[in-house]
Design a protein around this motif. Structure first.
Motif, PDB file in Angstrom:
ATOM      1  N   UNK A  98      -8.542 -11.993  -6.806  1.00 24.49           N
ATOM      2  CA  UNK A  98      -9.983 -12.120  -6.423  1.00 24.49           C
ATOM      3  C   UNK A  98      -9.869 -11.215  -5.022  1.00 24.49           C
ATOM      4  N   UNK A  99      -8.821 -11.070  -4.307  1.00 21.47           N
ATOM      5  CA  UNK A  99      -9.017 -10.027  -3.239  1.00 21.47           C
ATOM      6  C   UNK A  99      -9.045  -8.880  -3.621  1.00 21.47           C
ATOM      7  N   UNK A 100      -8.510  -8.353  -4.705  1.00 22.84           N
ATOM      8  CA  UNK A 100      -8.528  -7.023  -5.233  1.00 22.84           C
ATOM      9  C   UNK A 100     -10.129  -6.938  -5.815  1.00 22.84           C
ATOM     10  N   UNK A 101     -10.707  -7.880  -6.456  1.00 24.49           N
ATOM     11  CA  UNK A 101     -12.086  -7.587  -6.772  1.00 24.49           C
ATOM     12  C   UNK A 101     -12.888  -7.349  -5.547  1.00 24.49           C
ATOM     13  N   UNK A 102     -12.852  -8.374  -4.836  1.00 22.08           N
ATOM     14  CA  UNK A 102     -13.740  -8.281  -3.562  1.00 22.08           C
ATOM     15  C   UNK A 102     -13.673  -6.912  -2.825  1.00 22.08           C
ATOM     16  N   UNK A 103     -12.248  -6.474  -2.611  1.00 21.63           N
ATOM     17  CA  UNK A 103     -12.074  -5.044  -1.946  1.00 21.63           C
ATOM     18  C   UNK A 103     -12.954  -3.968  -2.891  1.00 21.63           C
ATOM     19  N   UNK A 104     -12.561  -4.103  -4.419  1.00 22.88           N
ATOM     20  CA  UNK A 104     -13.396  -3.142  -5.309  1.00 22.88           C
ATOM     21  C   UNK A 104     -14.647  -3.215  -5.021  1.00 22.88           C
ATOM     22  N   UNK A 105     -15.387  -4.238  -5.193  1.00 23.74           N
ATOM     23  CA  UNK A 105     -16.837  -4.415  -4.766  1.00 23.74           C
ATOM     24  C   UNK A 105     -17.124  -3.943  -3.498  1.00 23.74           C
ATOM     25  N   UNK A 106     -16.413  -4.182  -2.387  1.00 25.77           N
ATOM     26  CA  UNK A 106     -16.932  -3.688  -1.092  1.00 25.77           C
ATOM     27  C   UNK A 106     -16.700  -2.155  -1.021  1.00 25.77           C
ATOM     28  N   UNK A 107     -15.912  -1.407  -1.695  1.00 18.75           N
ATOM     29  CA  UNK A 107     -15.746  -0.020  -1.756  1.00 18.75           C
ATOM     30  C   UNK A 107     -16.772   0.636  -2.508  1.00 18.75           C
ATOM     31  N   UNK A 108     -17.308  -0.094  -3.678  1.00 25.28           N
ATOM     32  CA  UNK A 108     -18.408   0.169  -4.333  1.00 25.28           C
ATOM     33  C   UNK A 108     -19.805   0.229  -3.789  1.00 25.28           C
ATOM     34  N   UNK A 109     -19.802  -0.779  -3.009  1.00 26.19           N
ATOM     35  CA  UNK A 109     -21.360  -1.054  -2.335  1.00 26.19           C
ATOM     36  C   UNK A 109     -21.431  -0.792  -0.943  1.00 26.19           C
ATOM     37  N   UNK A 110     -20.075  -0.493  -0.378  1.00 19.69           N
ATOM     38  CA  UNK A 110     -20.207  -0.416   1.078  1.00 19.69           C
ATOM     39  C   UNK A 110     -20.174  -1.537   2.116  1.00 19.69           C
ATOM     40  N   UNK A 111     -20.355  -2.799   1.253  1.00 22.36           N
ATOM     41  CA  UNK A 111     -20.654  -3.902   2.063  1.00 22.36           C
ATOM     42  C   UNK A 111     -19.383  -4.728   2.146  1.00 22.36           C
ATOM     43  N   UNK A 112     -18.675  -5.121   3.104  1.00 17.87           N
ATOM     44  CA  UNK A 112     -17.638  -5.768   3.163  1.00 17.87           C
ATOM     45  C   UNK A 112     -17.804  -7.403   3.016  1.00 17.87           C
ATOM     46  N   UNK A 113     -17.247  -7.853   2.002  1.00 18.88           N
ATOM     47  CA  UNK A 113     -17.179  -9.203   1.411  1.00 18.88           C
ATOM     48  C   UNK A 113     -16.332 -10.069   1.957  1.00 18.88           C
ATOM     49  N   UNK A 114     -16.476 -11.499   2.097  1.00 20.18           N
ATOM     50  CA  UNK A 114     -15.491 -12.346   2.662  1.00 20.18           C
ATOM     51  C   UNK A 114     -14.506 -12.893   1.796  1.00 20.18           C
ATOM     52  N   UNK A 115     -13.294 -12.469   2.276  1.00 15.40           N
ATOM     53  CA  UNK A 115     -12.386 -13.222   1.295  1.00 15.40           C
ATOM     54  C   UNK A 115     -11.898 -14.316   1.701  1.00 15.40           C
ATOM     55  N   UNK A 116     -11.818 -15.376   1.037  1.00 15.08           N
ATOM     56  CA  UNK A 116     -11.141 -16.600   1.506  1.00 15.08           C
ATOM     57  C   UNK A 116      -9.834 -16.758   1.937  1.00 15.08           C
ATOM     58  N   UNK A 117      -9.428 -17.495   2.609  1.00 15.27           N
ATOM     59  CA  UNK A 117      -7.868 -17.692   3.095  1.00 15.27           C
ATOM     60  C   UNK A 117      -7.135 -18.178   1.783  1.00 15.27           C
ATOM     61  N   UNK A 118      -5.872 -18.053   1.831  1.00 16.90           N
ATOM     62  CA  UNK A 118      -4.947 -18.451   0.784  1.00 16.90           C
ATOM     63  C   UNK A 118      -5.102 -19.857   0.820  1.00 16.90           C
ATOM     64  N   UNK A 119      -5.056 -20.551   1.719  1.00 18.55           N
ATOM     65  CA  UNK A 119      -5.102 -21.860   1.968  1.00 18.55           C
ATOM     66  C   UNK A 119      -6.303 -22.501   1.355  1.00 18.55           C
ATOM     67  N   UNK A 120      -7.580 -22.093   1.552  1.00 18.20           N
ATOM     68  CA  UNK A 120      -8.809 -22.296   1.025  1.00 18.20           C
ATOM     69  C   UNK A 120      -8.777 -22.107  -0.524  1.00 18.20           C
ATOM     70  N   UNK A 121      -8.425 -21.171  -1.035  1.00 18.65           N
ATOM     71  CA  UNK A 121      -8.476 -21.026  -2.503  1.00 18.65           C
ATOM     72  C   UNK A 121      -7.187 -21.844  -3.200  1.00 18.65           C
ATOM     73  N   UNK A 122      -6.173 -22.057  -2.417  1.00 17.67           N
ATOM     74  CA  UNK A 122      -5.303 -22.943  -3.388  1.00 17.67           C
ATOM     75  C   UNK A 122      -5.951 -24.147  -3.136  1.00 17.67           C
ATOM     76  N   UNK A 123      -6.543 -24.578  -2.268  1.00 19.12           N
ATOM     77  CA  UNK A 123      -7.119 -26.204  -2.272  1.00 19.12           C
ATOM     78  C   UNK A 123      -8.031 -26.202  -3.308  1.00 19.12           C
TER      79      UNK A 123
END
Length: 134
Positions: free
Chosen positions: A64-89
């Motif tokens: 998920x983090x890699x996807x968000x980073x990749x999309x951010x690099x393509x669009x120039x818009x920084x996307x919010x990555x959830x915390x690991x704790x949030x995602x685990x929950x």
């Protein structure tokens, strides 16, 4: 064919009980801290935990983090990555019976028996030529 090679998530219908519990999970996982598109991506990554190949929560979070980073690099818009704790929950709140069903194999229940019988009837009906009415 080993169990891990089954294509269950895409080759079978989700039972009504699972659909209702997944619908409840989707509604309960609505956090307004993220946009609807971000929530959808988080939910997709979390739901992938139910795959028969049994990915770990950590590997899904890294993906998920890699996807968000990749999309951010393509669009120039920084996307919010959830915390690991949030995602685990989020993953751990998935309906446990659905996760077990998808990751470890389905048991034979009445739904499966009736569904299989209906498929047999449909197959026979499709193969039977119709006679003209007199």
């Amino acid at each position: 064919m080993p169990q891990n090679e089954h294509l269950r998530p895409h080759s079978e219908k989700i039972q009504p009980g699972h659909q209702n519990r997944l619908r409840d999970w989707l509604q309960a996982s609505s956090k307004r801290r993220f946009s609807e598109d971000e929530l959808k991506l988080h939910r997709c990554a979390a739901l992938a935990y139910a795959d028969p190949r049994r990915p770990s929560i950590r590997s899904l979070y890294q993906m998920l983090g890699a996807m968000l980073d990749h999309d951010g690099n393509l669009t120039g818009i920084a996307l919010n990555c959830p915390s690991y704790e949030y995602f685990r929950r989020l993953v751990l709140t998935l309906p446990a019976d659905y996760v077990d069903h998808m990751r470890y194999g389905r048991g034979i229940g009445l739904w499966d028996i009736v569904d299989d019988a209906g498929q047999i009837i449909d197959d026979i009906a499709a193969a039977t030529p119709t006679l003209p009415h007199s």
